[in-house]
Scaffold this motif. Structure first.
Motif, PDB file in Angstrom:
ATOM      1  N   TYR A 118      -5.813  -3.930   7.521  1.00 36.95           N
ATOM      2  CA  TYR A 118      -4.609  -4.694   7.191  1.00 36.95           C
ATOM      3  C   TYR A 118      -4.536  -5.097   5.719  1.00 36.95           C
ATOM      4  O   TYR A 118      -3.461  -5.458   5.227  1.00 36.95           O
ATOM      5  CB  TYR A 118      -4.534  -5.941   8.081  1.00 36.95           C
ATOM      6  CG  TYR A 118      -4.490  -5.607   9.546  1.00 36.95           C
ATOM      7  CD1 TYR A 118      -3.290  -5.338  10.175  1.00 36.95           C
ATOM      8  CD2 TYR A 118      -5.666  -5.518  10.294  1.00 36.95           C
ATOM      9  CE1 TYR A 118      -3.238  -5.005  11.527  1.00 36.95           C
ATOM     10  CE2 TYR A 118      -5.635  -5.189  11.642  1.00 36.95           C
ATOM     11  CZ  TYR A 118      -4.417  -4.929  12.249  1.00 36.95           C
ATOM     12  OH  TYR A 118      -4.378  -4.594  13.579  1.00 36.95           O
ATOM     13  N   GLU A 145      -4.251   4.823  12.996  1.00 37.57           N
ATOM     14  CA  GLU A 145      -3.532   3.571  12.781  1.00 37.57           C
ATOM     15  C   GLU A 145      -2.990   3.503  11.360  1.00 37.57           C
ATOM     16  O   GLU A 145      -1.833   3.154  11.137  1.00 37.57           O
ATOM     17  CB  GLU A 145      -4.452   2.384  13.046  1.00 37.57           C
ATOM     18  CG  GLU A 145      -4.854   2.221  14.494  1.00 37.57           C
ATOM     19  CD  GLU A 145      -5.699   0.970  14.704  1.00 37.57           C
ATOM     20  OE1 GLU A 145      -5.197   0.011  15.297  1.00 37.57           O
ATOM     21  OE2 GLU A 145      -6.869   0.967  14.240  1.00 37.57           O
ATOM     22  N   MET A 199       0.906   3.260  10.394  1.00 44.77           N
ATOM     23  CA  MET A 199       1.324   2.035   9.708  1.00 44.77           C
ATOM     24  C   MET A 199       1.900   2.362   8.331  1.00 44.77           C
ATOM     25  O   MET A 199       2.898   1.763   7.901  1.00 44.77           O
ATOM     26  CB  MET A 199       0.138   1.073   9.572  1.00 44.77           C
ATOM     27  CG  MET A 199      -0.330   0.487  10.893  1.00 44.77           C
ATOM     28  SD  MET A 199      -1.873  -0.447  10.748  1.00 44.77           S
ATOM     29  CE  MET A 199      -1.330  -1.897   9.824  1.00 44.77           C
ATOM     30  N   GLU A 253      -2.790   0.536  16.549  1.00 43.29           N
ATOM     31  CA  GLU A 253      -1.511   0.239  15.910  1.00 43.29           C
ATOM     32  C   GLU A 253      -0.752   1.540  15.709  1.00 43.29           C
ATOM     33  O   GLU A 253      -1.303   2.524  15.193  1.00 43.29           O
ATOM     34  CB  GLU A 253      -1.732  -0.431  14.554  1.00 43.29           C
ATOM     35  CG  GLU A 253      -2.466  -1.768  14.606  1.00 43.29           C
ATOM     36  CD  GLU A 253      -1.577  -2.943  14.973  1.00 43.29           C
ATOM     37  OE1 GLU A 253      -0.515  -2.720  15.609  1.00 43.29           O
ATOM     38  OE2 GLU A 253      -1.959  -4.085  14.648  1.00 43.29           O
ATOM     39  N   THR A 254       0.532   1.578  16.125  1.00 43.42           N
ATOM     40  CA  THR A 254       1.353   2.768  15.910  1.00 43.42           C
ATOM     41  C   THR A 254       2.432   2.509  14.866  1.00 43.42           C
ATOM     42  O   THR A 254       3.322   3.320  14.665  1.00 43.42           O
ATOM     43  CB  THR A 254       1.998   3.226  17.229  1.00 43.42           C
ATOM     44  OG1 THR A 254       2.778   2.144  17.778  1.00 43.42           O
ATOM     45  CG2 THR A 254       0.947   3.650  18.236  1.00 43.42           C
ATOM     46  N   ASP A 285       4.556  -3.068  13.707  1.00 38.87           N
ATOM     47  CA  ASP A 285       4.856  -4.051  14.749  1.00 38.87           C
ATOM     48  C   ASP A 285       4.824  -3.455  16.155  1.00 38.87           C
ATOM     49  O   ASP A 285       5.379  -4.020  17.095  1.00 38.87           O
ATOM     50  CB  ASP A 285       6.213  -4.712  14.502  1.00 38.87           C
ATOM     51  CG  ASP A 285       7.366  -3.723  14.466  1.00 38.87           C
ATOM     52  OD1 ASP A 285       7.125  -2.511  14.669  1.00 38.87           O
ATOM     53  OD2 ASP A 285       8.502  -4.143  14.216  1.00 38.87           O
ATOM     54  N   LYS A 286       4.150  -2.305  16.319  1.00 43.20           N
ATOM     55  CA  LYS A 286       3.977  -1.710  17.647  1.00 43.20           C
ATOM     56  C   LYS A 286       2.546  -1.201  17.786  1.00 43.20           C
ATOM     57  O   LYS A 286       1.921  -0.814  16.801  1.00 43.20           O
ATOM     58  CB  LYS A 286       4.961  -0.558  17.884  1.00 43.20           C
ATOM     59  CG  LYS A 286       6.381  -0.993  18.216  1.00 43.20           C
ATOM     60  CD  LYS A 286       7.226   0.196  18.626  1.00 43.20           C
ATOM     61  CE  LYS A 286       8.630  -0.230  19.031  1.00 43.20           C
ATOM     62  NZ  LYS A 286       9.442   0.930  19.475  1.00 43.20           N
ATOM     63  N   ALA A 287       2.071  -1.189  19.022  1.00 43.27           N
ATOM     64  CA  ALA A 287       0.701  -0.718  19.270  1.00 43.27           C
ATOM     65  C   ALA A 287       0.576  -0.221  20.696  1.00 43.27           C
ATOM     66  O   ALA A 287       1.417  -0.497  21.560  1.00 43.27           O
ATOM     67  CB  ALA A 287      -0.302  -1.833  19.009  1.00 43.27           C
ATOM     68  N   LYS A 338       5.835  -3.670  21.135  1.00 41.91           N
ATOM     69  CA  LYS A 338       5.586  -4.863  20.323  1.00 41.91           C
ATOM     70  C   LYS A 338       4.640  -5.811  21.045  1.00 41.91           C
ATOM     71  O   LYS A 338       3.832  -6.487  20.413  1.00 41.91           O
ATOM     72  CB  LYS A 338       6.907  -5.563  20.006  1.00 41.91           C
ATOM     73  CG  LYS A 338       7.779  -4.820  19.016  1.00 41.91           C
ATOM     74  CD  LYS A 338       8.988  -5.643  18.594  1.00 41.91           C
ATOM     75  CE  LYS A 338       9.787  -4.897  17.532  1.00 41.91           C
ATOM     76  NZ  LYS A 338      10.936  -5.708  17.043  1.00 41.91           N
ATOM     77  N   HIS A 382       1.174  -4.844  20.382  1.00 43.75           N
ATOM     78  CA  HIS A 382       0.844  -5.187  18.990  1.00 43.75           C
ATOM     79  C   HIS A 382       0.463  -6.654  18.873  1.00 43.75           C
ATOM     80  O   HIS A 382      -0.534  -7.000  18.221  1.00 43.75           O
ATOM     81  CB  HIS A 382       2.039  -4.887  18.079  1.00 43.75           C
ATOM     82  CG  HIS A 382       1.941  -5.535  16.732  1.00 43.75           C
ATOM     83  ND1 HIS A 382       1.082  -5.105  15.746  1.00 43.75           N
ATOM     84  CD2 HIS A 382       2.587  -6.621  16.214  1.00 43.75           C
ATOM     85  CE1 HIS A 382       1.204  -5.876  14.682  1.00 43.75           C
ATOM     86  NE2 HIS A 382       2.104  -6.794  14.937  1.00 43.75           N
ATOM     87  N   LYS A 437      -2.924  -7.267  20.006  1.00 46.67           N
ATOM     88  CA  LYS A 437      -3.967  -6.955  19.016  1.00 46.67           C
ATOM     89  C   LYS A 437      -4.057  -8.045  17.965  1.00 46.67           C
ATOM     90  O   LYS A 437      -5.161  -8.407  17.535  1.00 46.67           O
ATOM     91  CB  LYS A 437      -3.697  -5.611  18.339  1.00 46.67           C
ATOM     92  CG  LYS A 437      -4.767  -5.300  17.301  1.00 46.67           C
ATOM     93  CD  LYS A 437      -4.830  -3.878  16.821  1.00 46.67           C
ATOM     94  CE  LYS A 437      -6.048  -3.689  15.922  1.00 46.67           C
ATOM     95  NZ  LYS A 437      -6.193  -2.328  15.400  1.00 46.67           N
TER      96      LYS A 437
END
Length: 379
Positions: A52, A165, A169, A334-335, A338-340, A358, A361, A364
């Motif tokens: 991140y 990820e 991202m 993470e895809t 704001d989605k996973a 979401k 996400h 996570k």
């Protein structure tokens, strides 16, 4: 006094030490048992947080804590480097010259990126598997206005889903920056698909096709041409780039090489259920250091530590300590920003990713924030 010696103060070593301290409260109070952790650093880093940092979604101080804050106060912490394992004497020598004896030795020595294996990578490329490299990539991304982006992967490495990820991202990030049309993204992977497990590869392939992310398969990184800004594969292919993000191959710790216990890449041959070093009854392995056919990930260390702690406590109390680790692993993926999705699997149960959302996400995000509680063995 029975002595438990843990080499490594990362996630695996810390989780195990805390679970042991919690289960051996009586013995520790009576001084019939001693738990010692040897750590090279006086702080603990939540390594999944590195992902991140380039996107400015985490600050360094959010993923770092002093080691004494994450260890049970009954645990003895030694800040030093283990340099030699003397199996016959049941002792470990430290860089300072001190020697520590043990009844049970636990090797939580981790996995370590090897960018030097890809000549030119450190000069012309980026990665995000260390704090310094993640911050360097963050600065490069602040200047990015579009161009050719290559995300390349070497095997093996910890956090197996992290490269997927990052690329998803990143695609979402350039879209939100308004520069998606100016950006070409290529994902280079050394296997037949974008991931080693079929179900995850299928998910990634669908996402990549929908989002116009190119895939280069069977791409084994050889070197980086720093003059032409091209990534070269072992079969002669060349990928030009304006921004290169590479995950170099990882190896086990240097002490494993010196000990003679490991394979050519310093991974330790580990019993898949009991987690002892093969053919050794008093040495155990946990976390990334094993050669087990599962992810080198924090959740792996979590589930391993539950079994190993119970078994060691049972052994110290005269039992057999025969609970079996099933190979259980759980990973969020993470895809986008704001989605996973997530995968849960074990030796006999392959992963089946759920539909990205979401809600997952935010699951996570919550898990990331709960790491410090998890680390202390409370969960």
């Amino acid at each position: 006094m029975k002595k438990l010696l843990i080499i490594g103060g990362g996630t695996a070593g810390t989780m195990l030490a805390n679970k042991l301290a919690k289960g051996l409260t009586k013995e520790l109070d009576e001084r019939s048992v001693e738990i010692t952790v040897v750590s090279e650093k006086d702080y603990h880093v939540y390594q999944p947080g590195f992902l991140y940092i380039p996107f400015q979604l985490k600050r360094p101080e959010e993923i770092v804590r002093p080691i004494q804050d994450v260890m049970d106060p009954k645990i003895k912490i030694i800040l030093d480097t283990a340099t030699e394992i003397k199996e016959q004497q049941k002792a470990v020598t430290l860089k300072s010259g001190k020697t520590l004896s043990y009844d049970y030795l636990i090797l939580a020595t981790g996995s370590h990126p090897q960018p030097v294996q890809i000549p030119g990578l450190e000069e012309a490329g980026h990665m995000f598997f260390t704090m310094d490299s993640a911050l360097k990539l963050q600065e490069e991304m602040k200047k990015f206005k579009g161009g050719r982006v290559v995300v390349a992967v070497g095997l093996p490495h910890k956090c197996p889903v992290a490269p997927l990820e990052f690329v998803m991202m990143f695609e979402d990030w350039v879209r939100k920056q308004g520069i998606r049309k100016e950006t070409e993204i290529t994902y280079a992977y050394p296997l037949a698909g974008p991931y080693g497990t079929a179900s995850v590869a299928e998910l990634a392939t669908r996402e990549f096709e929908e989002r116009n992310i190119n895939i280069e398969t069977f791409f084994f990184m050889d070197s980086v041409d720093t003059k032409t800004k091209e990534l070269l594969s072992m079969d002669g292919r060349r990928l030009p780039f304006d921004l290169l993000v590479a995950i170099p191959p990882h190896k086990g710790a240097q002490i494993i090489e010196k000990s003679g216990f490991g394979d050519g890449d310093n991974w330790l041959p580990t019993d898949r259920h009991q987690l002892n070093l093969e053919n050794h009854e008093s040495i155990f392995v946990i976390g990334d250091a094993t050669n087990l056919p599962i992810s080198k990930a924090g959740s792996t260390a979590h589930f391993e530590s539950e079994i190993l702690a119970e078994n060691l406590i049972d052994k110290l109390r005269g039992g057999e300590g025969n609970k079996k680790y099933s190979g259980k692993v759980f990973c969020f993926i993470e895809t986008g920003l704001d989605k996973a999705t997530y995968i849960s699997f074990a030796y006999e149960n392959p992963p089946k990713p759920v539909t990205p959302s979401k809600m997952v996400h935010y699951g996570k995000v919550g898990y990331n924030n709960m790491h410090w509680v998890n680390l202390k063995g409370i969960m």
